[in-house]
Enzyme design. Structure first.
Site, short mmCIF file in Angstrom:
data_model
loop_
_atom_site.label_atom_id
_atom_site.label_comp_id
_atom_site.label_asym_id
_atom_site.label_seq_id
_atom_site.Cartn_x
_atom_site.Cartn_y
_atom_site.Cartn_z
N GLY A 1 43.73 53.21 66.41
CA GLY A 1 44.32 53.64 65.15
C GLY A 1 45.35 52.71 64.56
N ASP B 1 51.85 62.78 67.10
CA ASP B 1 51.58 64.21 66.90
C ASP B 1 52.43 65.01 67.87
OD1 ASP B 1 50.56 66.67 66.35
OD2 ASP B 1 48.47 66.16 66.70
N GLU C 1 52.41 52.18 66.39
CA GLU C 1 51.48 53.31 66.40
C GLU C 1 51.12 53.75 64.99
OE1 GLU C 1 49.34 55.03 67.58
OE2 GLU C 1 49.74 55.92 69.52
N PHE D 1 45.50 67.58 59.63
CA PHE D 1 44.79 66.43 60.17
C PHE D 1 44.56 65.41 59.06
CE2 PHE D 1 41.16 64.02 61.75
CZ PHE D 1 41.55 63.80 63.05
N VAL D 2 44.92 64.18 59.30
CA VAL D 2 44.82 63.15 58.26
C VAL D 2 43.88 62.02 58.69
CG1 VAL D 2 47.07 63.63 57.23
CG2 VAL D 2 46.90 61.99 59.12
P1 XMP Z 1 50.07 62.79 70.70
O1 XMP Z 1 50.16 62.54 72.17
O2 XMP Z 1 51.29 62.33 69.94
O3 XMP Z 1 48.79 61.98 70.24
O4 XMP Z 1 49.73 64.23 70.40
C1 XMP Z 1 48.76 61.19 69.10
C2 XMP Z 1 47.33 60.76 68.90
O5 XMP Z 1 46.55 61.85 68.43
C3 XMP Z 1 45.66 61.43 67.43
N1 XMP Z 1 45.97 62.15 66.18
C4 XMP Z 1 45.33 62.04 65.00
N2 XMP Z 1 44.28 61.26 64.62
N3 XMP Z 1 44.37 62.19 62.44
C5 XMP Z 1 43.82 61.36 63.35
O6 XMP Z 1 42.86 60.67 62.98
C6 XMP Z 1 45.42 62.99 62.73
O7 XMP Z 1 45.89 63.75 61.89
C7 XMP Z 1 45.92 62.90 64.10
N4 XMP Z 1 46.93 63.54 64.74
C8 XMP Z 1 46.94 63.05 66.00
C9 XMP Z 1 45.86 59.94 67.29
O8 XMP Z 1 44.90 59.28 68.08
C10 XMP Z 1 47.23 59.66 67.87
O9 XMP Z 1 47.36 58.38 68.43
MG MG Z 2 46.49 56.40 68.11
#
Ligand code: XMP
Ligand code: MG
Length: 183
Positions: free
Chosen positions: A48, A107, A103, A156-157
């Site tokens: 990402g 999330d 990063e 979710f984005v």
């Molecule tokens: P944590 O451990 O912070 O994980 O919960 C973060 C990872 O979760 C994924 N993630 C997303 N990917 N849209 C996405 O495409 C989203 O809204 C999203 N929210 C979390 C992502 O891989 C990130 O590194």
């Molecule tokens: Mg990521």
């Protein structure tokens, strides 16, 4: 890829290309000031973070090295468990290095708090975190994020490196998906 190419699949544009780039310019200036006269190793988290890494690094005036890690959080579906497995490790020895983890999004924060601790244990002089986006949940975990692009709502984005089923990474902006795409 542009908005028109996927307009029917999107609900909203949350952050435009212009907003993202303007904020990255500000973040780069702050990082330049903080690391003046120091060495800096940027560590991008695959996949990402590729867009953030590419744009942020080119806005920096500071000399940097760049390396990459790929990690996966065990856990059911879209929920991160905090148990992290390294899929691709760094090629760089961190002893005495100033590390900035780059990063796309934080999330739950579980992945990053694990990663920062892991890199610190390798003898880095400093380990800080820069993220383009942060969701509200991240506030609950003790993860100190020094550079945050935007705090966003829980939705979710996709776009700017972020995917849904590996699609939409190559949009230059951040958007939310229309509900029909999920079903
Ligand atoms: P944590 O451990 O912070 O994980 O919960 C973060 C990872 O979760 C994924 N993630 C997303 N990917 N849209 C996405 O495409 C989203 O809204 C999203 N929210 C979390 C992502 O891989 C990130 O590194
Ligand atoms: Mg990521």
């Amino acid at each position: 890829m542009q908005y028109d190419d996927v307009a029917s699949e999107l609900q909203d544009v949350l952050l435009t290309e212009k907003q993202l780039q303007a904020r990255l310019t500000e973040m780069a200036a702050q990082i330049d000031a903080d690391y003046a006269g120091k060495d800096l190793l940027l560590v991008g988290v695959l996949r990402g973070a590729i867009m953030v890494m590419a744009d942020l690094s080119r806005k920096l005036r500071t000399r940097v090295e760049m390396d990459w890690m790929a990690v996966s959080s065990y856990g059911s579906g879209t929920k991160s468990s905090g148990v992290v497995r390294i899929l691709k490790d760094l090629d760089t020895d961190l002893t005495g290095r100033n590390v900035l983890i780059v990063e796309d999004i934080i999330d739950s924060g579980l992945t990053l708090s694990w990663l920062a601790a892991n890199l610190r244990s390798r003898g880095a002089a400093s380990v800080e975190i820069a993220t383009m986006l942060r969701k509200p949940e991240a506030a609950k975990v003790e993860v100190d994020v020094k550079y945050v692009g935007f705090d966003i709502p829980k939705a979710f984005v996709v776009g700017y490196g972020l995917d849904y089923a590996e699609r939409y990474r190559n949009l230059p902006f951040i958007g939310t998906l229309a509900p029909h795409v999920y079903s």
